[in-house]
Design an enzyme around this catalytic site. Sequence first.
Site, PDB file in Angstrom:
ATOM      1  N   ARG A  56       8.638  37.347  65.477  1.00 48.06           N
ATOM      2  CA  ARG A  56       7.737  36.798  66.607  1.00 48.06           C
ATOM      3  C   ARG A  56       6.739  36.664  66.864  1.00 48.06           C
ATOM      4  NH1 ARG A  56       9.195  31.345  63.376  1.00 48.06           N
ATOM      5  NH2 ARG A  56      11.268  31.498  62.718  1.00 48.06           N
ATOM      6  N   PHE A 112       5.599  13.007  59.255  1.00 42.73           N
ATOM      7  CA  PHE A 112       4.887  14.182  59.967  1.00 42.73           C
ATOM      8  C   PHE A 112       5.468  14.946  61.104  1.00 42.73           C
ATOM      9  CE2 PHE A 112       1.922  11.412  57.257  1.00 42.73           C
ATOM     10  CZ  PHE A 112       1.398  12.841  55.999  1.00 42.73           C
ATOM     11  N   GLY A 143      19.223  11.326  60.482  1.00 41.08           N
ATOM     12  CA  GLY A 143      19.502  12.231  60.699  1.00 41.08           C
ATOM     13  C   GLY A 143      18.368  13.117  61.144  1.00 41.08           C
ATOM     14  N   ALA A 194       7.492  17.185  63.293  1.00 40.05           N
ATOM     15  CA  ALA A 194       7.966  18.791  63.234  1.00 40.05           C
ATOM     16  C   ALA A 194       8.959  18.391  64.897  1.00 40.05           C
ATOM     17  CB  ALA A 194       7.219  19.792  63.207  1.00 40.05           C
ATOM     18  N   ARG A 244      17.901  25.232  58.879  1.00 41.21           N
ATOM     19  CA  ARG A 244      17.773  25.166  57.167  1.00 41.21           C
ATOM     20  C   ARG A 244      17.409  26.287  56.530  1.00 41.21           C
ATOM     21  NH1 ARG A 244      18.217  19.116  56.635  1.00 41.21           N
ATOM     22  NH2 ARG A 244      16.876  18.875  58.614  1.00 41.21           N
ATOM     23  N   CYS A 251      12.027  21.155  54.971  1.00 37.03           N
ATOM     24  CA  CYS A 251      10.833  20.950  53.967  1.00 37.03           C
ATOM     25  C   CYS A 251       9.893  22.107  53.474  1.00 37.03           C
ATOM     26  CB  CYS A 251      10.178  19.790  55.037  1.00 37.03           C
ATOM     27  SG  CYS A 251      11.024  18.920  55.976  1.00 37.03           S
ATOM     28  N   VAL A 259      15.279  13.154  60.092  1.00 33.13           N
ATOM     29  CA  VAL A 259      13.885  12.095  60.237  1.00 33.13           C
ATOM     30  C   VAL A 259      14.393  10.874  60.778  1.00 33.13           C
ATOM     31  CG1 VAL A 259      12.133  11.494  59.370  1.00 33.13           C
ATOM     32  CG2 VAL A 259      12.591  13.520  58.880  1.00 33.13           C
ATOM     33  N   GLN A 312       9.921  24.490  51.932  1.00 33.68           N
ATOM     34  CA  GLN A 312       9.609  25.838  50.594  1.00 33.68           C
ATOM     35  C   GLN A 312      10.537  24.353  49.652  1.00 33.68           C
ATOM     36  OE1 GLN A 312      11.963  29.395  50.863  1.00 33.68           O
ATOM     37  NE2 GLN A 312      13.698  28.466  49.128  1.00 33.68           N
TER      38      GLN A 312
HETATM   39  C1  UDX Z   1      14.909  14.340  55.875  1.00 28.43           C
HETATM   40  C2  UDX Z   1      13.963  13.801  54.745  1.00 28.43           C
HETATM   41  O1  UDX Z   1      14.923  12.426  54.215  1.00 28.43           O
HETATM   42  C3  UDX Z   1      13.779  14.612  53.571  1.00 28.43           C
HETATM   43  O2  UDX Z   1      13.407  13.882  52.368  1.00 28.43           O
HETATM   44  C4  UDX Z   1      12.825  15.263  54.022  1.00 28.43           C
HETATM   45  O3  UDX Z   1      12.244  16.434  53.621  1.00 28.43           O
HETATM   46  C5  UDX Z   1      13.223  15.928  55.246  1.00 28.43           C
HETATM   47  O4  UDX Z   1      13.541  15.091  56.510  1.00 28.43           O
HETATM   48  P1  UDX Z   1      16.879  14.484  57.391  1.00 28.43           P
HETATM   49  O5  UDX Z   1      16.306  13.526  57.978  1.00 28.43           O
HETATM   50  O6  UDX Z   1      16.460  16.111  57.390  1.00 28.43           O
HETATM   51  O7  UDX Z   1      15.683  14.681  55.765  1.00 28.43           O
HETATM   52  O8  UDX Z   1      18.363  14.877  56.223  1.00 28.43           O
HETATM   53  P2  UDX Z   1      19.562  14.618  57.108  1.00 28.43           P
HETATM   54  O9  UDX Z   1      19.245  15.109  57.913  1.00 28.43           O
HETATM   55  O10 UDX Z   1      20.359  15.516  56.207  1.00 28.43           O
HETATM   56  O11 UDX Z   1      20.020  13.622  57.635  1.00 28.43           O
HETATM   57  C6  UDX Z   1      20.396  12.771  55.716  1.00 28.43           C
HETATM   58  C7  UDX Z   1      21.290  11.576  56.874  1.00 28.43           C
HETATM   59  O12 UDX Z   1      21.287  10.119  55.556  1.00 28.43           O
HETATM   60  C8  UDX Z   1      22.764  12.079  56.693  1.00 28.43           C
HETATM   61  O13 UDX Z   1      23.164  12.314  57.389  1.00 28.43           O
HETATM   62  C9  UDX Z   1      23.588  11.855  55.396  1.00 28.43           C
HETATM   63  O14 UDX Z   1      24.793  11.639  55.776  1.00 28.43           O
HETATM   64  C10 UDX Z   1      22.564  10.115  55.303  1.00 28.43           C
HETATM   65  N1  UDX Z   1      23.231   9.951  54.690  1.00 28.43           N
HETATM   66  C11 UDX Z   1      22.903  10.267  52.622  1.00 28.43           C
HETATM   67  C12 UDX Z   1      23.810   8.481  53.802  1.00 28.43           C
HETATM   68  O15 UDX Z   1      23.584   7.892  54.997  1.00 28.43           O
HETATM   69  N2  UDX Z   1      23.289   7.634  52.436  1.00 28.43           N
HETATM   70  C13 UDX Z   1      23.556   8.766  51.285  1.00 28.43           C
HETATM   71  O16 UDX Z   1      23.464   8.409  50.196  1.00 28.43           O
HETATM   72  C14 UDX Z   1      23.156  10.040  51.891  1.00 28.43           C
HETATM   73  C1  UDX Z   2       7.222  20.130  59.101  1.00 26.21           C
HETATM   74  C2  UDX Z   2       5.778  20.187  59.582  1.00 26.21           C
HETATM   75  O1  UDX Z   2       5.073  20.832  60.127  1.00 26.21           O
HETATM   76  C3  UDX Z   2       5.700  18.375  59.809  1.00 26.21           C
HETATM   77  O2  UDX Z   2       4.775  18.487  59.430  1.00 26.21           O
HETATM   78  C4  UDX Z   2       6.970  18.283  58.700  1.00 26.21           C
HETATM   79  O3  UDX Z   2       6.936  16.796  58.946  1.00 26.21           O
HETATM   80  C5  UDX Z   2       8.323  19.036  58.251  1.00 26.21           C
HETATM   81  O4  UDX Z   2       7.786  20.177  57.883  1.00 26.21           O
HETATM   82  P1  UDX Z   2       9.172  21.298  61.018  1.00 26.21           P
HETATM   83  O5  UDX Z   2       9.367  22.286  59.097  1.00 26.21           O
HETATM   84  O6  UDX Z   2      10.076  20.852  61.145  1.00 26.21           O
HETATM   85  O7  UDX Z   2       7.565  20.601  60.076  1.00 26.21           O
HETATM   86  O8  UDX Z   2       7.941  22.478  61.020  1.00 26.21           O
HETATM   87  P2  UDX Z   2       7.197  23.937  61.543  1.00 26.21           P
HETATM   88  O9  UDX Z   2       6.812  23.426  63.274  1.00 26.21           O
HETATM   89  O10 UDX Z   2       5.919  22.554  61.013  1.00 26.21           O
HETATM   90  O11 UDX Z   2       7.601  24.927  60.779  1.00 26.21           O
HETATM   91  C6  UDX Z   2       7.730  25.282  60.530  1.00 26.21           C
HETATM   92  C7  UDX Z   2       8.115  27.028  59.928  1.00 26.21           C
HETATM   93  O12 UDX Z   2       6.789  27.415  60.325  1.00 26.21           O
HETATM   94  C8  UDX Z   2       9.198  27.378  61.238  1.00 26.21           C
HETATM   95  O13 UDX Z   2       9.757  28.512  60.400  1.00 26.21           O
HETATM   96  C9  UDX Z   2       8.057  28.158  61.757  1.00 26.21           C
HETATM   97  O14 UDX Z   2       9.089  29.359  62.933  1.00 26.21           O
HETATM   98  C10 UDX Z   2       6.931  28.719  61.001  1.00 26.21           C
HETATM   99  N1  UDX Z   2       6.203  28.698  61.585  1.00 26.21           N
HETATM  100  C11 UDX Z   2       5.237  27.860  62.534  1.00 26.21           C
HETATM  101  C12 UDX Z   2       4.922  29.949  61.382  1.00 26.21           C
HETATM  102  O15 UDX Z   2       5.827  31.064  60.785  1.00 26.21           O
HETATM  103  N2  UDX Z   2       3.958  29.969  61.581  1.00 26.21           N
HETATM  104  C13 UDX Z   2       3.594  29.224  62.411  1.00 26.21           C
HETATM  105  O16 UDX Z   2       1.945  29.321  62.440  1.00 26.21           O
HETATM  106  C14 UDX Z   2       3.515  27.614  62.048  1.00 26.21           C
END
Ligand code: UDX
Ligand code: UDX
Length: 452
Positions: free
Chosen positions: A431, A157, A9, A159, A341, A271, A11, A273
């Site tokens: 924004r 971590f 995914g 983003a 998301r 992430c 990450v 929420q």
């Molecule tokens: C990641 C982290 O894993 C999550 O905990 C964190 O809070 C946000 O980032 P993310 O990489 O965004 O999640 O998830 P997603 O893009 O949905 O990818 C997960 C993948 O795992 C999917 O491609 C899904 O098909 C796969 N999966 C899920 C498996 O291969 N096996 C499973 O049993 C479940």
């Molecule tokens: C976040 C964390 O930053 C990252 O370290 C963790 O691994 C996953 O969650 P991400 O959600 O990918 O990363 O993006 P981020 O840049 O943190 O923005 C999150 C949300 O906050 C976005 O909707 C962004 O627009 C909003 N945001 C960010 C604001 O509204 N104001 C700001 O000053 C910064």
Amino acid sequence: MKICCIGAGYVGGPTMAMIAKNCVDSKVTVVDLNQERIDSWNSDDLPIYEPGLLEVVKAARGRNLFFSTEIDQTIQDSDIIFISVNTPTKDYGSGKGRAADLRFVESCARNIAKVGGGNKIVVEKSTVPVRTAQMVKEILGESNNGFSYQVLSNPEFLAEGTAIADLENPDRVLIGGDQSKEGLEAIEKVVSLYNQWIDRENIITTNLWSSELSKLTANAFLAQRISSINAISALCEATGADVDEVANAIGTDSRIGPKFLKSSVGFGGSCFQKDILNLSYLCQHFGLPEVAEYWDQVVRMNDYQKDRFVQRIMDAMFNTVSGKKIAILGFAFKKDTNDARESPAIAVCSRLLDERAHLAIYDPQVPKDTILSSLRLDANDKRVSFHDCATDAANGTHAIALLTEWDEFKKLNLKEIYAEMEKPAHFFDGRNLIDPIEVQNAGFRLHRIGKG
Ligand code: UDX
Ligand code: UDX
């Protein structure tokens, strides 16, 4: 070292690509249940949009980076297994709407135990509630397959939108594990991977529970800053203060710092929420309702900000948007990603649809199908239309709501856009992205977050 990552995914994919790029002596295989996703990782049309990702993938793919659906075989052959599957908020049963759904993590642990193949290090990469490693350990420990496992926590971590830069040059890498001899040895093995491109002093090692909890805490603190400045934005609107000026003034205090103080229509993404709800659920579980309540307020303030934005639209448009057309510029939760998301656009669009508005949507990267499913609409719903550019989306509308800070929106030809809109034409900048003078000079009635 042979490395397996379960979950290709947002990450797992980028993180493993970076490890493969920098650790040329290791073989990295990313496995996933989803064949389509894996095919996409094996093509030049990657499943996620992330600047610079394709170059990193191409540098290593086929050399020491592989994407496959052969999950069992890859687990069996590997020394280190990262679990990077999704951990969404539970939408059923106890803890519904708050707790993390750990069934995918659990099924990975069971699968690793079943498949066997040797002693292994199992690394939690997914964001999980504190003490999840205990569950993973118990499942692996009772496998009776004769192999031993060390369970580590190594939260990510990065983003979205800046994943490659974040992975190349992270503020820190965090690795938690048991403080036993075997645990410390396992930690050092994973340290040695990251140490191939990251200085040792930027790699923090802790016990398991601290590492698990630090990830939730980091996200909660970041989100809390956004909710704090968004709370102040409401007061700015009421008093004539300007939220950007306030943010700048407080951000120069080195104790506060300038980052994550940009007021907006609310934070989104998979992430923030989820992790705060999960943190709060954990606090409840451990008998700390006051602590839970404290963190819940960060999410409530975020919901309030999205509602407030829609209310501003309603107020400015004479209390009705029924039958009016509104252009939605940007649907992604932030720029430079195709991820929608928990995007604030979902809440804003849903409420506008409830008020019977028609929406003309444009986002440079989020596919139409993703938008339709996020809004729970079917493809022939007449209330929404999809467009190939911002100018086209705005044509014939009464208002523009700018919801994602894509760079290309800064270059809009506002005069040309205004000319083709219904009058009075409104511009709602969620924004604070576009030069207010230019917007007003073009003829728009301008409404910005945190400005009176
Ligand atoms: C990641 C982290 O894993 C999550 O905990 C964190 O809070 C946000 O980032 P993310 O990489 O965004 O999640 O998830 P997603 O893009 O949905 O990818 C997960 C993948 O795992 C999917 O491609 C899904 O098909 C796969 N999966 C899920 C498996 O291969 N096996 C499973 O049993 C479940
Ligand atoms: C976040 C964390 O930053 C990252 O370290 C963790 O691994 C996953 O969650 P991400 O959600 O990918 O990363 O993006 P981020 O840049 O943190 O923005 C999150 C949300 O906050 C976005 O909707 C962004 O627009 C909003 N945001 C960010 C604001 O509204 N104001 C700001 O000053 C910064």
